[in-house]
Design an enzyme around this catalytic site. Structure first.
Site: not given
Ligand code: FAD
Length: 297
Positions: A21, A221, A54, A275, A23, A281, A115, A83, A225, A158, A170
């Site tokens: 896949s 870069q 994304t 993935h 992205e 690119r 984030d 996404h 990141f 994370h 989580n």
């Molecule tokens: P979550 O799974 O909600 O976790 C975030 C944090 O909160 C973790 O540390 C977890 O342990 C903690 N947590 C969650 N629930 C609880 C709870 N009930 N109690 C205590 N702690 C808790 N970002 C974008 O803005 N746009 C994108 O398109 C995008 N695509 C991505 C694609 C991939 C494959 C990846 C790996 C990341 C992507 N991201 C994107 C980044 C992502 O949004 C960030 O990494 C963000 O900080 C965490 O998202 P998550 O979905 O993992 O969050």
């Protein structure tokens, strides 16, 4: 326990059954959109399982993500995943985006918390009427329709997770809420992935954990990141790229070799799904697919 013994490599004439896949991010200008389509056109013959687009922080690319996913589906026939993040939005707003995807016939979503708009690493504060995390988002999406859902996983934990148990709990909540697979954050040392997989197995998480592979198009870069999202840069990787800032040809060759080494080791040890973070690119991805025995069809 993951069997990480190095097994003999497949014969070079054997084509493995892999799922790939890719992205992309939604382009911001006409010129960038032209480059996006050029890259997708080159990658399409590799017959990816799906491509994903994304979603900008705080929904900043809401329309563009939807447009690109719709265009990919209608113009190429490739399955496309949108996404979606829930940061800085009410449940109602997020649900409306999901319904928009549903109306457009898009049934694949990569569901993320996102984030904080103040920047990666800042404290996350959920919208007062919003989903608190990705697990809640997955459950909300599932209430709207039977989407195929991918979530994020972190081979190096994370950055906000207090410890490994919290991190894996989580991930398990996201899968239990209905996610079909997890895609990992980039990592450059495969040992992080293997150790992560041991934790995943112990927690009886039984969906694919697809390694997210980041080819290094630009070391400065990508390493900046990576650090911001908690992916470490091993010293040997730094050494390989050191001094290549003004030597794009050697940089590209080293990047291909580094990523090839990574995916071949993963494949040798049984990984069948990859993935790729394309950065819109195609050339490094095309080379890597060849190393994996996948040629354009
Ligand atoms: P979550 O799974 O909600 O976790 C975030 C944090 O909160 C973790 O540390 C977890 O342990 C903690 N947590 C969650 N629930 C609880 C709870 N009930 N109690 C205590 N702690 C808790 N970002 C974008 O803005 N746009 C994108 O398109 C995008 N695509 C991505 C694609 C991939 C494959 C990846 C790996 C990341 C992507 N991201 C994107 C980044 C992502 O949004 C960030 O990494 C963000 O900080 C965490 O998202 P998550 O979905 O993992 O969050």
């Amino acid at each position: 326990m993951i069997n990480k013994q190095r097994i003999s490599r497949r014969p070079k004439n054997e084509v493995p059954d892999l799922e790939l896949s890719f992205e992309f991010f939604p382009p911001k200008s006409d010129k960038a959109e032209e480059r996006f389509w050029q890259a997708l056109k080159k990658l399409a013959p590799l017959e990816p399982d799906f491509v994903s687009v994304t979603y900008g922080a705080g929904g900043s690319t809401r329309e563009r993500t939807l447009n690109m996913v719709q265009k990919i589906t209608t113009q190429t026939g490739i399955k496309a995943a949108a996404h979606l993040t829930c940061v800085d939005a009410s449940r109602h707003e997020v649900d409306e985006v999901v319904r928009g995807y549903q109306r457009a016939g898009i049934n694949r979503i990569v569901a993320l918390r996102g984030d904080p708009s103040t920047g990666i690493g800042e404290a996350f504060v959920a919208h007062q009427d919003g989903y608190n995390n990705a697990a809640e988002l997955v459950a909300g999406i599932k209430e709207i329709g039977d989407f195929d859902i991918s979530v994020a996983a972190y081979p190096e934990k994370h950055p906000e997770s207090t410890d490994w148990n919290a991190d894996i709990d989580n991930l398990k909540r996201k899968i239990d809420a209905g996610a079909n697979r997890a895609i990992t954050q980039m990592f450059f040392d495969n040992d992080h992935y293997w150790r992560f997989m041991e934790r995943v197995e112990k927690a009886q998480i039984n969906v694919p954990i697809v390694p997210g592979i980041q080819p290094i198009h630009n070391f400065t870069q990508i390493s900046n990141f990576a650090k911001r999202c908690g992916a470490s840069i091993p010293a040997w990787l730094l050494e390989r790229f050191e001094g290549l800032e003004d030597d794009p040809e050697t940089h590209a060759l080293v990047a291909a070799a580094v990523a090839a080494e990574q995916v071949i080791e993963l494949e040798d040890n049984g990984v069948t799904q990859f993935h790729f973070y394309t950065m819109n690119r195609s050339s490094l991805i095309l080379a890597l697919a060849r190393f994996l025995g996948r040629k354009s069809r």
